[in-house]
Design a protein around this motif. Structure first.
Motif, short mmCIF file in Angstrom:
data_model
loop_
_atom_site.label_atom_id
_atom_site.label_comp_id
_atom_site.label_asym_id
_atom_site.label_seq_id
_atom_site.Cartn_x
_atom_site.Cartn_y
_atom_site.Cartn_z
N VAL A 71 0.84 -1.20 0.00
CA VAL A 71 0.00 0.00 0.00
C VAL A 71 0.87 1.25 0.00
O VAL A 71 1.89 1.32 0.69
CB VAL A 71 -0.93 0.03 1.24
N VAL A 85 -2.71 0.60 -4.31
CA VAL A 85 -2.62 -0.77 -3.84
C VAL A 85 -2.12 -1.60 -5.01
O VAL A 85 -2.78 -1.67 -6.06
CB VAL A 85 -3.98 -1.29 -3.34
N ARG A 86 -0.94 -2.17 -4.86
CA ARG A 86 -0.34 -2.95 -5.93
C ARG A 86 -0.29 -2.17 -7.25
O ARG A 86 -0.64 -2.66 -8.31
CB ARG A 86 -1.06 -4.29 -6.10
N ARG A 132 -6.27 -7.04 -0.75
CA ARG A 132 -5.33 -6.70 -1.81
C ARG A 132 -5.51 -7.66 -2.98
O ARG A 132 -5.53 -8.88 -2.80
CB ARG A 132 -3.89 -6.74 -1.30
N GLY A 145 -7.86 -3.73 -5.45
CA GLY A 145 -8.30 -4.21 -4.15
C GLY A 145 -9.63 -3.61 -3.73
O GLY A 145 -10.27 -2.85 -4.47
#
Length: 661
Positions: A71, A85-86, A132, A145
């Motif tokens: 994050v 997120v990712r 996630r 996510g």
């Protein structure tokens, strides 16, 4: 780097709270219609509690969320948030996109995919649950996510607080609650303001929340949540490398004269029914929302009025099967939004001549189903959803062309997910595969300069993941390894005026490892650490005769390390030290410009105890104690002026008191 990391490992922080700072595998999660310990859920799920959110009192979720692996919560200016997120920052020049967010079960993300997270104060959130990776089998669109935010309307005590700090930071609030008949109620009020570190970066926000819960019979409980937010903050704008090096506190030229800023008034009302009878249970939520939006920016002036409504329902049926338990869930979600949007010229901070006026209708529908089978030490889950989205734009006035209507129907998408988990007693190993999709948001489809981007295709991807999580003695951990293949990835860039635009950037390969560990050898000592490795690159991407295949995705740091140490004393004294190391971040597609790596060290110390029947918490602390130079929310791919940088403050301090009874 290593000296600072060792320093944080050896430094103790003290906190009077009794719950852990980061809820690892023992925490109960609800994300996939579960009520199970995290280590029994075959997915990457993290939770944060009230103490985590209040640990570093900045008035937002930033410090707590950034402790989680995978994050990056950014603040381009006070009140201007982005969550990656990712790697989802790739398509988020501002706001929150590609992440589905719910507040108390109410869809907080608009049907068009944008989320105004700045409507919420930390006061309005008691618990965070983050999934996630794609969760479209239950929650629909979003390849990054799902974020579930909730308020506990029954527990806790009345309290008041006041906090102050550098650059005119001040926040205060109160919480009162009680019982009436067979129900309970709670009122939360919060005010926050700051002058800001940079020129033209002030913020003012007030929130008022009323929540109630009452029994409506033996089998039914009703909850109501009402939230009013008034928000205004200045936009200092991005700086180029020379301006960033010369005076990091200056605003972008023109931002002050045009009063570049964001101003909102928002009201949200939602009511939820929880019902259970025998093997059946149901949760149904309906809501209505409306906001007024006033936004002068450097070249134009935008005013919008928005009305929205929608709801979500989910039925669960639990039945014994082969000596174990099978749980089947089915449900639906629908959202409707009407927006009247006017775009003017900016006449020294006031609306000028009307450029264009639109009436926009957005519709989103979702059907989902899932089955979870607990077979002893094994746990199997499979689910899928069907999701659709449409925009209808009626351009009633256009100064440059004839009025017209435009309709965009995103094809219905099937998003399946399956996972398998093996419980070894206290720890588990899992594997999952999930399909994700993310259509263009309304702000990507209809951009600020007035174009309607009908050629922008939805993102589609498949995520493969294996992981392990659990606890043994004083040690708790979670580890996830994943690979996401994304097609038609949406990327942001700016035109010669600085207007943010969007395009499909071919396919991407996104590999990563995310680790979090908590170690508590004694009641007075706790150490937490997390590590993120993200190897995100374009697979195939050609633009304007340039081949960017193999280049790193802009906006994602390859390595992020978080460390935290905690010390407690029986007398109530406490202190906290946290460290965040973020690697250099590529800021453009050619990978010729990078944001600097930095160490962000924060600390808090104080005393918490009883004073008669009153609980008192007195504290002082600081942020960026190493006085690092950093840009905490860079702009990606600017094509004019090289305005990549949104400078963050240097060393700051804070103090405060919290009183409960």
């Amino acid at each position: 780097m290593y000296r600072t990391l060792l320093f944080c490992l050896l430094t103790a922080s003290l906190s009077a709270q009794t719950d852990t700072l980061y809820n690892l595998p023992g925490a109960t999660v609800t994300g996939f219609r579960d009520e199970a310990p995290s280590y029994r859920v075959g997915a990457s799920v993290s939770t944060l509690g009230t103490r985590d959110l209040e640990l570093i009192p900045t008035g937002d979720l930033l410090p707590a969320m950034n402790r989680l692996p995978g994050v990056r919560f950014e603040q381009r200016a006070p009140g201007s948030y982005r969550i990656s997120v990712r790697g989802s920052t790739l398509r988020s020049p501002f706001g929150v996109r590609n992440i589905k967010i719910y507040w108390n079960g109410i869809p907080f993300t608009e049907p068009g995919g944008d989320t105004n997270l700045n409507f919420l104060d930390v006061t309005n959130v008691d618990r965070v649950e983050l999934i996630r990776g794609p969760a479209g089998s239950v929650y629909g669109a979003g390849t990054a996510g799902t974020l579930l935010l909730s308020t506990d309307t029954l527990a806790g005590v009345g309290e008041g607080y006041a906090e102050g700090g550098s650059y005119g930071f001040f926040r205060a609030g109160t919480q009162v609650q009680g019982r009436a008949g067979n129900g309970s109620y709670q009122v939360r009020l919060a005010h926050q303001q700051t002058d800001g570190y940079r020129e033209h970066s002030a913020l003012r926000r007030q929130t008022a929340q009323v929540s109630t819960r009452w029994k409506a019979g033996h089998e039914r409980t009703l909850s109501l949540h009402a939230l009013y937010s008034r928000l205004g903050y200045d936009l200092p704008g991005g700086l180029n490398a020379e301006q960033y090096a010369t005076d990091r506190r200056q605003a972008r030229p023109g931002s002050v004269a045009t009063n570049a800023s964001i101003n909102y008034d928002n009201l949200l009302l939602g009511i939820t029914q929880d019902w259970a009878r025998g093997r059946w249970s149901n949760q149904t939520t309906v809501y209505g929302t409306g906001f007024y939006f006033d936004h002068p920016f450097n070249f134009d002036y935008k005013r919008e009025a928005n009305l929205g409504t929608g709801g979500r329902t989910a039925f669960d049926y639990t039945v014994p099967l082969a000596g174990s338990v099978l749980k089947v869930s089915v449900g639906a979600e629908a959202q409707l939004q009407y927006r009247m949007a006017n775009n003017f010229g900016n006449a020294d901070g006031a609306p000028g001549e009307l450029n264009f006026s639109d009436e926009i209708t957005s519709r989103q529908q979702l059907l989902f189903g899932q089955a979870t089978w607990d077979l002893g030490a094994w746990r199997f889950a499979a689910g899928a959803s069907l999701s659709g989205l449409s925009y209808y734009v009626d351009r009633t006035y256009d100064a440059a062309a004839a009025p017209a209507t435009t309709r965009s129907n995103i094809a219905t998408v099937l998003a399946p997910r399956a996972s398998i988990l093996r419980d070894f007693g206290g720890y588990s190993v899992y594997a999952s595969v999930s399909s994700g999709f993310s259509p263009p948001t309304l702000d990507e489809f209809r951009t600020n300069e007035g174009s309607l981007n009908t050629g922008l295709a939805p993102e589609r991807g498949v995520n493969y993941e294996v992981g392990t999580k659990g606890s043994r003695g004083a040690l708790s951990y979670e580890l996830a390894l994943f690979y996401l293949r994304l097609n038609n990835a949406i990327s942001t860039y700016s035109d010669a005026r600085g207007t943010q635009l969007f395009r499909n950037a071919g396919s991407t390969d996104q590999r990563g490892a995310e680790l979090a560990v908590t170690y508590q050898p004694a009641s007075w000592l706790e150490v937490y650490g997390s590590y993120t490795w993200h190897d995100f690159a374009y697979d195939r991407y050609d633009r304007d005769g340039e081949d960017y295949s193999g280049n790193r995705l802009p906006g994602t740091a390859p390595h992020v390390v978080n460390l935290e140490a905690t010390l407690r004393s029986g007398a109530g004294w406490y202190a906290t030290v946290t460290e965040n190391y973020t690697d250099a971040i590529p800021l453009n597609d050619p990978n010729t410009v990078y944001g600097e790596a930095y160490h962000l060290v924060r600390a808090r110390a104080g005393w918490r105890g009883a004073w008669g029947r009153t609980t008192v918490d007195l504290f002082v602390g600081g942020s960026n104690l190493l006085d690092e130079t950093m840009s905490f929310g860079n702009d990606l791919n600017p094509q004019f002026g090289g305005r990549y940088y949104q400078p963050a403050p240097g060393r700051t301090g804070f103090f405060g008191v919290r009183v409960g009874g």
